[in-house]
Design a protein around this motif. Structure first.
Motif, PDB file in Angstrom:
ATOM      1  N   UNK A 131      -2.444  25.504 -66.190  1.00  0.00           N
ATOM      2  CA  UNK A 131      -2.523  25.963 -64.809  1.00  0.00           C
ATOM      3  C   UNK A 131      -3.601  25.122 -64.144  1.00  0.00           C
ATOM      4  N   UNK A 132      -3.214  24.255 -63.238  1.00  0.00           N
ATOM      5  CA  UNK A 132      -4.177  23.313 -62.694  1.00  0.00           C
ATOM      6  C   UNK A 132      -3.820  22.917 -61.274  1.00  0.00           C
ATOM      7  N   UNK A 133      -4.851  22.628 -60.501  1.00  0.00           N
ATOM      8  CA  UNK A 133      -4.660  22.035 -59.172  1.00  0.00           C
ATOM      9  C   UNK A 133      -4.978  20.546 -59.197  1.00  0.00           C
ATOM     10  N   UNK A 134      -5.384  20.020 -60.368  1.00  0.00           N
ATOM     11  CA  UNK A 134      -5.712  18.598 -60.494  1.00  0.00           C
ATOM     12  C   UNK A 134      -4.444  17.759 -60.461  1.00  0.00           C
ATOM     13  N   UNK A 135      -4.559  16.572 -59.897  1.00  0.00           N
ATOM     14  CA  UNK A 135      -3.433  15.653 -59.809  1.00  0.00           C
ATOM     15  C   UNK A 135      -3.875  14.272 -60.277  1.00  0.00           C
ATOM     16  N   UNK A 136      -3.010  13.557 -61.005  1.00  0.00           N
ATOM     17  CA  UNK A 136      -3.394  12.219 -61.468  1.00  0.00           C
ATOM     18  C   UNK A 136      -3.577  11.270 -60.296  1.00  0.00           C
ATOM     19  N   UNK A 137      -4.441  10.276 -60.456  1.00  0.00           N
ATOM     20  CA  UNK A 137      -4.664   9.311 -59.369  1.00  0.00           C
ATOM     21  C   UNK A 137      -3.429   8.440 -59.151  1.00  0.00           C
ATOM     22  N   UNK A 138      -3.208   8.051 -57.917  1.00  0.00           N
ATOM     23  CA  UNK A 138      -2.111   7.141 -57.600  1.00  0.00           C
ATOM     24  C   UNK A 138      -2.625   5.712 -57.688  1.00  0.00           C
ATOM     25  N   UNK A 139      -2.115   4.969 -58.654  1.00  0.00           N
ATOM     26  CA  UNK A 139      -2.481   3.572 -58.842  1.00  0.00           C
ATOM     27  C   UNK A 139      -1.265   2.692 -58.652  1.00  0.00           C
ATOM     28  N   UNK A 140      -1.453   1.476 -58.176  1.00  0.00           N
ATOM     29  CA  UNK A 140      -0.338   0.529 -58.165  1.00  0.00           C
ATOM     30  C   UNK A 140       0.118   0.269 -59.595  1.00  0.00           C
ATOM     31  N   UNK A 141       1.320  -0.269 -59.800  1.00  0.00           N
ATOM     32  CA  UNK A 141       1.753  -0.644 -61.148  1.00  0.00           C
ATOM     33  C   UNK A 141       0.739  -1.570 -61.801  1.00  0.00           C
ATOM     34  N   UNK A 142       0.709  -1.551 -63.143  1.00  0.00           N
ATOM     35  CA  UNK A 142      -0.270  -2.346 -63.884  1.00  0.00           C
ATOM     36  C   UNK A 142      -0.257  -3.797 -63.438  1.00  0.00           C
ATOM     37  N   UNK A 143       0.943  -4.370 -63.234  1.00  0.00           N
ATOM     38  CA  UNK A 143       1.036  -5.792 -62.894  1.00  0.00           C
ATOM     39  C   UNK A 143       0.496  -6.102 -61.497  1.00  0.00           C
ATOM     40  N   UNK A 144       0.271  -5.069 -60.680  1.00  0.00           N
ATOM     41  CA  UNK A 144      -0.294  -5.292 -59.350  1.00  0.00           C
ATOM     42  C   UNK A 144      -1.793  -4.999 -59.305  1.00  0.00           C
ATOM     43  N   UNK A 145      -2.363  -4.604 -60.441  1.00  0.00           N
ATOM     44  CA  UNK A 145      -3.797  -4.359 -60.526  1.00  0.00           C
ATOM     45  C   UNK A 145      -4.491  -5.580 -61.130  1.00  0.00           C
ATOM     46  N   UNK A 146      -5.807  -5.608 -61.068  1.00  0.00           N
ATOM     47  CA  UNK A 146      -6.568  -6.811 -61.384  1.00  0.00           C
ATOM     48  C   UNK A 146      -7.504  -6.592 -62.564  1.00  0.00           C
ATOM     49  N   UNK A 147      -7.534  -7.595 -63.465  1.00  0.00           N
ATOM     50  CA  UNK A 147      -8.425  -7.548 -64.612  1.00  0.00           C
ATOM     51  C   UNK A 147      -9.439  -8.673 -64.561  1.00  0.00           C
ATOM     52  N   UNK A 148     -10.224  -8.796 -65.628  1.00  0.00           N
ATOM     53  CA  UNK A 148     -11.280  -9.815 -65.674  1.00  0.00           C
ATOM     54  C   UNK A 148     -10.709 -11.217 -65.551  1.00  0.00           C
ATOM     55  N   UNK A 149      -9.503 -11.446 -66.071  1.00  0.00           N
ATOM     56  CA  UNK A 149      -8.902 -12.787 -66.015  1.00  0.00           C
ATOM     57  C   UNK A 149      -8.427 -13.159 -64.617  1.00  0.00           C
ATOM     58  N   UNK A 150      -8.370 -12.174 -63.723  1.00  0.00           N
ATOM     59  CA  UNK A 150      -7.901 -12.447 -62.365  1.00  0.00           C
ATOM     60  C   UNK A 150      -9.030 -12.809 -61.413  1.00  0.00           C
ATOM     61  N   UNK A 151     -10.283 -12.743 -61.894  1.00  0.00           N
ATOM     62  CA  UNK A 151     -11.418 -13.048 -61.019  1.00  0.00           C
ATOM     63  C   UNK A 151     -11.381 -14.514 -60.601  1.00  0.00           C
ATOM     64  N   UNK A 152     -11.669 -14.810 -59.339  1.00  0.00           N
ATOM     65  CA  UNK A 152     -11.568 -16.184 -58.861  1.00  0.00           C
ATOM     66  C   UNK A 152     -12.697 -17.086 -59.342  1.00  0.00           C
ATOM     67  N   UNK A 153     -13.811 -16.508 -59.804  1.00  0.00           N
ATOM     68  CA  UNK A 153     -14.959 -17.303 -60.238  1.00  0.00           C
ATOM     69  C   UNK A 153     -15.730 -16.568 -61.297  1.00  0.00           C
ATOM     70  N   UNK A 154     -17.005 -16.937 -61.528  1.00  0.00           N
ATOM     71  CA  UNK A 154     -17.835 -16.266 -62.526  1.00  0.00           C
ATOM     72  C   UNK A 154     -17.985 -14.792 -62.203  1.00  0.00           C
ATOM     73  N   UNK A 155     -18.234 -14.004 -63.237  1.00  0.00           N
ATOM     74  CA  UNK A 155     -18.409 -12.569 -63.056  1.00  0.00           C
ATOM     75  C   UNK A 155     -19.559 -12.280 -62.110  1.00  0.00           C
ATOM     76  N   UNK A 156     -19.353 -11.258 -61.263  1.00  0.00           N
ATOM     77  CA  UNK A 156     -20.428 -10.850 -60.359  1.00  0.00           C
ATOM     78  C   UNK A 156     -21.395  -9.912 -61.057  1.00  0.00           C
ATOM     79  N   UNK A 157     -21.095  -9.542 -62.309  1.00  0.00           N
ATOM     80  CA  UNK A 157     -21.984  -8.677 -63.075  1.00  0.00           C
ATOM     81  C   UNK A 157     -22.833  -9.565 -63.974  1.00  0.00           C
TER      82      UNK A 157
END
Length: 284
Positions: A131-157
């Protein structure tokens, strides 16, 4: 398109090898903190919690973490460590234990890194009622999201980003403005999460998942290491195979500290873990 990864079985995964513990004496376990799970200046807190959680799963009569609270006392570094556990109470449904992780100073003395109090049970014995009012987050499909390899340059961290090689982390572009110098100010981060070798999630890896995303402080325009002071995780059920959806948000940065609330959802649309942590903001 996301790269297909052959799944690793539990026990064969890098996560399992790097969270392995060896029983030295009753309640005492030897471990080695892997440099592969470092971020900025220290070993990731979720990885540490999973490692201590594995020792408690061995020490207690129940094997699944239900509620785990950790206080991070000093920054952990790659290298040998010892975990000392104590059984506080055992019952038919739940067992409670505590554990501390120590590393060695130059003079050979033990330095306590974190202290954990946890209740363990059997997630397989829980009912299916929800019994819950929580709902999963709406995310774009995995292929439309961005990972470390998609960064245009050196890490900002700045500092180590070794942990990114262990994770399949694909960020929702809507929460990545901070990486381009344009944080939204909302204090929200969302991503698809998995282990890079394809190992499916289990209750122990959920302890990692709640602390594996970039800190929400980045979306507030804060830069630098945001060390965890305290982290509490509630594991609600065993996750179904497949990638997880993780969302983290903060509502209040005050006095140099902020809270982060995380939710982890599995591929079946179930809320499998929740957490709240208190973290210290750099330069405040």
């Amino acid at each position: 398109m996301a790269q297909a990864i052959a799944p690793a079985t539990v026990g064969d995964s890098e996560f399992d090898r790097d969270t392995a513990v060896t029983l030295r004496a009753p309640g005492v376990y030897d471990a080695r903190l892997s440099a592969g799970w470092t971020i900025i200046n220290a070993v990731n807190g979720g990885y540490l919690l999973a490692l201590v959680g594995r020792a408690l799963a061995d020490a207690l009569p129940h094997s699944d973490p239900f509620s785990v609270t950790a206080h991070y006392l000093t920054a952990s570094q790659p290298g040998p460590a010892v975990i000392r556990t104590e059984t506080v109470r055992t019952g038919r449904t739940l067992s409670t234990g505590q554990a501390s992780l120590f590393q060695y100073a130059e003079d050979g003395s033990e330095v306590e890194r974190l202290r954990v109090l946890a209740s363990y049970g059997d997630l397989g014995s829980l009912t299916d009622e929800v019994r819950t009012s929580a709902r999963p987050p709406e995310l774009p499909p995995v292929e439309q999201c961005l990972g470390a390899d998609d960064a245009p340059g050196p890490s900002v961290i700045p500092g180590s980003n070794a942990i990114t090689g262990r994770l399949m982390l694909k960020m929702d572009p809507a929460t990545l403005g901070w990486a381009l110098g344009a944080p939204s100010g909302k204090g929200e981060v969302r991503a698809w999460f998995g282990l890079s070798d394809g190992r499916d999630a289990d209750p122990l890896s959920l302890l990692l998942a709640v602390d594996a995303l970039p800190p929400t402080a980045f979306d507030l325009g804060v830069k630098g290491w945001v060390p965890t002071v305290e982290l509490t995780v509630h594991v609600r059920c065993r996750p179904a195979p497949g990638p997880l959806r993780v969302q983290i948000a903060t509502r209040n940065l005050a006095g140099g500290f902020l809270e982060e609330d995380a939710e982890v959802w599995d591929s079946a649309g179930r809320l499998v873990a929740q957490s709240r942590q208190l973290a210290r903001v750099p330069g405040r």
